[in-house]
Design an enzyme around this catalytic site. Structure first.
Site, PDB file in Angstrom:
ATOM      1  N   GLU A  23      -9.858 -10.971  -7.221  1.00  8.94           N
ATOM      2  CA  GLU A  23      -8.905  -9.869  -7.034  1.00  8.94           C
ATOM      3  C   GLU A  23      -7.723  -9.979  -7.996  1.00  8.94           C
ATOM      4  OE1 GLU A  23      -9.954  -8.992  -2.328  1.00  8.94           O
ATOM      5  OE2 GLU A  23      -7.938  -9.653  -2.850  1.00  8.94           O
TER       6      GLU A  23
ATOM      7  N   HIS B 295      -2.266  -5.536   1.703  1.00 12.23           N
ATOM      8  CA  HIS B 295      -3.570  -6.193   1.593  1.00 12.23           C
ATOM      9  C   HIS B 295      -3.325  -7.613   1.102  1.00 12.23           C
ATOM     10  CE1 HIS B 295      -7.667  -7.184   0.365  1.00 12.23           C
ATOM     11  NE2 HIS B 295      -7.108  -7.685  -0.725  1.00 12.23           N
TER      12      HIS B 295
ATOM     13  N   ASN C 208      -2.045   0.243   6.662  1.00 13.02           N
ATOM     14  CA  ASN C 208      -1.537  -0.996   7.262  1.00 13.02           C
ATOM     15  C   ASN C 208      -0.639  -1.785   6.311  1.00 13.02           C
ATOM     16  OD1 ASN C 208      -3.546  -1.928   5.600  1.00 13.02           O
ATOM     17  ND2 ASN C 208      -4.594  -3.157   7.147  1.00 13.02           N
TER      18      ASN C 208
ATOM     19  N   TYR D 271     -12.492  -2.117  -3.638  1.00  9.42           N
ATOM     20  CA  TYR D 271     -13.001  -2.229  -2.261  1.00  9.42           C
ATOM     21  C   TYR D 271     -14.533  -2.135  -2.207  1.00  9.42           C
ATOM     22  CZ  TYR D 271      -8.409  -2.170   0.027  1.00  9.42           C
ATOM     23  OH  TYR D 271      -7.148  -2.492   0.485  1.00  9.42           O
TER      24      TYR D 271
ATOM     25  N   LYS E 111       0.810  -1.217   0.000  1.00  8.15           N
ATOM     26  CA  LYS E 111       0.000   0.000   0.000  1.00  8.15           C
ATOM     27  C   LYS E 111       0.850   1.276   0.000  1.00  8.15           C
ATOM     28  CE  LYS E 111      -3.934  -2.226   2.284  1.00  8.15           C
ATOM     29  NZ  LYS E 111      -4.977  -2.073   3.311  1.00  8.15           N
TER      30      LYS E 111
HETATM   31  P1  CMP Z   1      -7.452  -4.505   3.825  1.00 11.59           P
HETATM   32  O1  CMP Z   1      -6.974  -5.870   4.175  1.00 11.59           O
HETATM   33  O2  CMP Z   1      -6.885  -3.898   2.584  1.00 11.59           O
HETATM   34  O3  CMP Z   1      -9.055  -4.516   3.708  1.00 11.59           O
HETATM   35  C1  CMP Z   1      -9.840  -3.369   3.927  1.00 11.59           C
HETATM   36  C2  CMP Z   1      -9.049  -2.224   4.460  1.00 11.59           C
HETATM   37  O4  CMP Z   1      -9.789  -1.200   5.081  1.00 11.59           O
HETATM   38  C3  CMP Z   1      -8.141  -2.720   5.574  1.00 11.59           C
HETATM   39  O5  CMP Z   1      -7.116  -3.534   5.048  1.00 11.59           O
HETATM   40  C4  CMP Z   1      -7.687  -1.397   6.177  1.00 11.59           C
HETATM   41  O6  CMP Z   1      -6.618  -0.824   5.441  1.00 11.59           O
HETATM   42  C5  CMP Z   1      -8.907  -0.499   5.964  1.00 11.59           C
HETATM   43  N1  CMP Z   1      -9.605  -0.147   7.197  1.00 11.59           N
HETATM   44  C6  CMP Z   1      -9.688   1.086   7.713  1.00 11.59           C
HETATM   45  N2  CMP Z   1     -10.395   1.098   8.831  1.00 11.59           N
HETATM   46  C7  CMP Z   1     -10.786  -0.173   9.072  1.00 11.59           C
HETATM   47  C8  CMP Z   1     -11.545  -0.810  10.089  1.00 11.59           C
HETATM   48  N3  CMP Z   1     -12.074  -0.121  11.105  1.00 11.59           N
HETATM   49  N4  CMP Z   1     -11.730  -2.142   9.999  1.00 11.59           N
HETATM   50  C9  CMP Z   1     -11.213  -2.840   8.967  1.00 11.59           C
HETATM   51  N5  CMP Z   1     -10.478  -2.296   7.960  1.00 11.59           N
HETATM   52  C10 CMP Z   1     -10.265  -0.973   8.019  1.00 11.59           C
END
Ligand code: CMP
Length: 140
Positions: A128, A117, A114, A51, A11
């Site tokens: 995906e 993904h 984070n 998403y 990311k």
């Molecule tokens: P990802 O695994 O890419 O899937 C959805 C993304 O939403 C997650 O990682 C985070 O980067 C983002 N995100 C932001 N806030 C939240 C939350 N409260 N719970 C889960 N995902 C979140």
């Protein structure tokens, strides 16, 4: 255990901090093979499409803004039990809850930024992967 493929995204928070190589090393050390990879800048509609499953969530708009804030590296990882193995290597979505030694524990900034993904199931992995790659681009 079956040989699987999973979609991974490095990311914008991680590409901004030049962490692509360090993160790829974690995948390869875990026995995952990078069989496709490209660095791209997502458009808002590409991020929203990817998403779409989260579109009713409160974090959706912020997440799409973040995912378009800089380049991402989209990649396909292949290996035995690759979907679960990648999720193990990544750690929990929220880095505050991630295990020691995981990518998110070591590199993520917060629950949104984070760092990585990974697909969560075989059906989503197939969808995906097809979102970003044609079959010709997957070289195992
Ligand atoms: P990802 O695994 O890419 O899937 C959805 C993304 O939403 C997650 O990682 C985070 O980067 C983002 N995100 C932001 N806030 C939240 C939350 N409260 N719970 C889960 N995902 C979140």
């Amino acid at each position: 255990m079956a040989i699987e493929r999973t979609l991974s995204i490095i990311k914008p928070d991680a590409t901004r901090r030049n962490l692509t190589g360090k993160i790829n090393q974690r995948f390869e050390d875990a026995g995952l093979r990078i069989v496709a990879q490209k660095r791209i800048q997502l458009t808002p509609s590409q991020a929203e499409g990817f998403y779409a499953v989260h579109k009713e969530r409160a974090f959706f708009n912020d997440l799409c803004t973040f995912m378009t804030s800089g380049p991402v590296v989209v990649q396909v990882l292949e290996g035995e039990d690759a979907i679960a193995k990648n999720r193990e290597v990544m750690g929990a979505t929220n880095p505050a809850q991630a295990d020691e030694g995981t990518i998110r524990k070591d590199f993520a900034e917060d629950i949104e930024a984070n760092s990585v993904h990974g697909s969560d199931a075989p059906e989503t992995a197939a969808e995906e992967i097809a979102y970003f790659f044609s079959g010709l681009e997957l070289v195992g």
